[in-house]
Design a protein around this motif. Structure first.
Motif, PDB file in Angstrom:
ATOM      1  N   ILE A  84       0.825  -1.216   0.000  1.00  0.00           N
ATOM      2  CA  ILE A  84       0.000   0.000   0.000  1.00  0.00           C
ATOM      3  C   ILE A  84       0.862   1.270   0.000  1.00  0.00           C
ATOM      4  O   ILE A  84       0.489   2.271  -0.604  1.00  0.00           O
ATOM      5  CB  ILE A  84      -1.008   0.007   1.176  1.00  0.00           C
ATOM      6  N   ALA A  85       2.010   1.235   0.628  1.00  0.00           N
ATOM      7  CA  ALA A  85       2.863   2.429   0.686  1.00  0.00           C
ATOM      8  C   ALA A  85       3.356   2.841  -0.702  1.00  0.00           C
ATOM      9  O   ALA A  85       3.655   4.026  -0.931  1.00  0.00           O
ATOM     10  CB  ALA A  85       4.047   2.196   1.616  1.00  0.00           C
ATOM     11  N   ARG A  86       3.419   1.902  -1.632  1.00  0.00           N
ATOM     12  CA  ARG A  86       3.878   2.201  -2.997  1.00  0.00           C
ATOM     13  C   ARG A  86       2.895   3.061  -3.786  1.00  0.00           C
ATOM     14  O   ARG A  86       3.248   3.596  -4.832  1.00  0.00           O
ATOM     15  CB  ARG A  86       4.103   0.910  -3.786  1.00  0.00           C
ATOM     16  N   VAL A  87       1.663   3.161  -3.315  1.00  0.00           N
ATOM     17  CA  VAL A  87       0.654   3.944  -4.030  1.00  0.00           C
ATOM     18  C   VAL A  87       0.954   5.442  -3.916  1.00  0.00           C
ATOM     19  O   VAL A  87       0.682   6.204  -4.837  1.00  0.00           O
ATOM     20  CB  VAL A  87      -0.766   3.611  -3.520  1.00  0.00           C
ATOM     21  N   ALA A  88       1.530   5.865  -2.813  1.00  0.00           N
ATOM     22  CA  ALA A  88       1.859   7.281  -2.611  1.00  0.00           C
ATOM     23  C   ALA A  88       2.812   7.763  -3.705  1.00  0.00           C
ATOM     24  O   ALA A  88       3.620   6.975  -4.201  1.00  0.00           O
ATOM     25  CB  ALA A  88       2.490   7.477  -1.235  1.00  0.00           C
ATOM     26  N   PRO A  89       2.683   8.989  -4.122  1.00  0.00           N
ATOM     27  CA  PRO A  89       1.930  10.096  -3.530  1.00  0.00           C
ATOM     28  C   PRO A  89       0.507  10.238  -4.058  1.00  0.00           C
ATOM     29  O   PRO A  89      -0.133  11.277  -3.857  1.00  0.00           O
ATOM     30  CB  PRO A  89       2.766  11.307  -3.913  1.00  0.00           C
ATOM     31  N   ARG A  90      -0.022   9.205  -4.689  1.00  0.00           N
ATOM     32  CA  ARG A  90      -1.404   9.256  -5.170  1.00  0.00           C
ATOM     33  C   ARG A  90      -2.359   9.072  -3.998  1.00  0.00           C
ATOM     34  O   ARG A  90      -2.072   8.327  -3.073  1.00  0.00           O
ATOM     35  CB  ARG A  90      -1.613   8.179  -6.237  1.00  0.00           C
ATOM     36  N   PRO A  91      -3.511   9.752  -4.022  1.00  0.00           N
ATOM     37  CA  PRO A  91      -4.441   9.669  -2.887  1.00  0.00           C
ATOM     38  C   PRO A  91      -5.128   8.315  -2.772  1.00  0.00           C
ATOM     39  O   PRO A  91      -5.453   7.674  -3.774  1.00  0.00           O
ATOM     40  CB  PRO A  91      -5.456  10.771  -3.161  1.00  0.00           C
ATOM     41  N   VAL A  92      -5.347   7.922  -1.522  1.00  0.00           N
ATOM     42  CA  VAL A  92      -6.034   6.669  -1.190  1.00  0.00           C
ATOM     43  C   VAL A  92      -7.157   6.996  -0.216  1.00  0.00           C
ATOM     44  O   VAL A  92      -6.937   7.654   0.797  1.00  0.00           O
ATOM     45  CB  VAL A  92      -5.063   5.651  -0.540  1.00  0.00           C
ATOM     46  N   PHE A  93      -8.357   6.539  -0.544  1.00  0.00           N
ATOM     47  CA  PHE A  93      -9.520   6.689   0.329  1.00  0.00           C
ATOM     48  C   PHE A  93      -9.946   5.284   0.723  1.00  0.00           C
ATOM     49  O   PHE A  93     -10.248   4.451  -0.132  1.00  0.00           O
ATOM     50  CB  PHE A  93     -10.640   7.428  -0.396  1.00  0.00           C
ATOM     51  N   ILE A  94      -9.933   4.984   2.018  1.00  0.00           N
ATOM     52  CA  ILE A  94     -10.238   3.650   2.535  1.00  0.00           C
ATOM     53  C   ILE A  94     -11.516   3.716   3.365  1.00  0.00           C
ATOM     54  O   ILE A  94     -11.648   4.578   4.232  1.00  0.00           O
ATOM     55  CB  ILE A  94      -9.063   3.112   3.381  1.00  0.00           C
ATOM     56  N   LEU A  95     -12.446   2.810   3.077  1.00  0.00           N
ATOM     57  CA  LEU A  95     -13.706   2.734   3.804  1.00  0.00           C
ATOM     58  C   LEU A  95     -13.853   1.375   4.458  1.00  0.00           C
ATOM     59  O   LEU A  95     -13.483   0.362   3.862  1.00  0.00           O
ATOM     60  CB  LEU A  95     -14.890   2.921   2.856  1.00  0.00           C
TER      61      LEU A  95
END
Length: 136
Positions: A84-95
């Motif tokens: 999951i850390a590799r997704v940055a710097p793109r925004p992540v919204f978790i529900l």
């Protein structure tokens, strides 16, 4: 999608629900064309999630579930908690749902904790597994 004339390649996002969120986390970690990601009730570890979800009946259901994952060919080398850390710097919204019995709130919070900014978490009070439209 990025090759289509009617799509702005800088505005492609991804949405995954439950196991789809598991796969979407992996896809976003590998493909920077996904510019934002929404993960709804995301398992952090598919083996652990299945173990917890089937714990009511113990090994009678836990072992067949695990064997089915392995026979299906489920890859265990890109757990969302690890990528999951590799997704940055793109925004992540978790529900997640506070009463989710399939993907426990603990898992959702763990994934959020492992994500880097920008990120946002929404834990739906009274929410079960992906029933947020009826709850919130």
């Amino acid at each position: 999608m990025s090759a289509r004339d009617d799509v702005d390649p800088k505005r492609i996002g991804g949405l995954g629900v439950s196991y789809g969120a598991y796969v979407m986390t992996q896809a976003a970690a590998l493909d920077p064309r996904l510019r934002a990601v929404v993960l709804v009730t995301p398992p952090t570890d598919i083996v652990r999630q299945n173990w917890l979800a089937t714990s009511k009946w113990g090994l009678l259901t836990q072992l067949p579930c695990y064997l089915a994952l392995r026979l299906y060919g489920q890859s265990l080398d890109m757990m969302p908690k690890d990528v999951i850390a590799r997704v940055a710097p793109r925004p992540v919204f978790i529900l997640g749902g506070e009463l989710d019995g399939l993907v426990p709130p603990l898992m959702v919070r763990e994934l959020f904790d492992d994500a880097r900014e920008p990120k946002e978490l929404w834990m739906v009070a009274g929410g079960h597994h992906a029933d947020f439209a009826n709850t919130a």
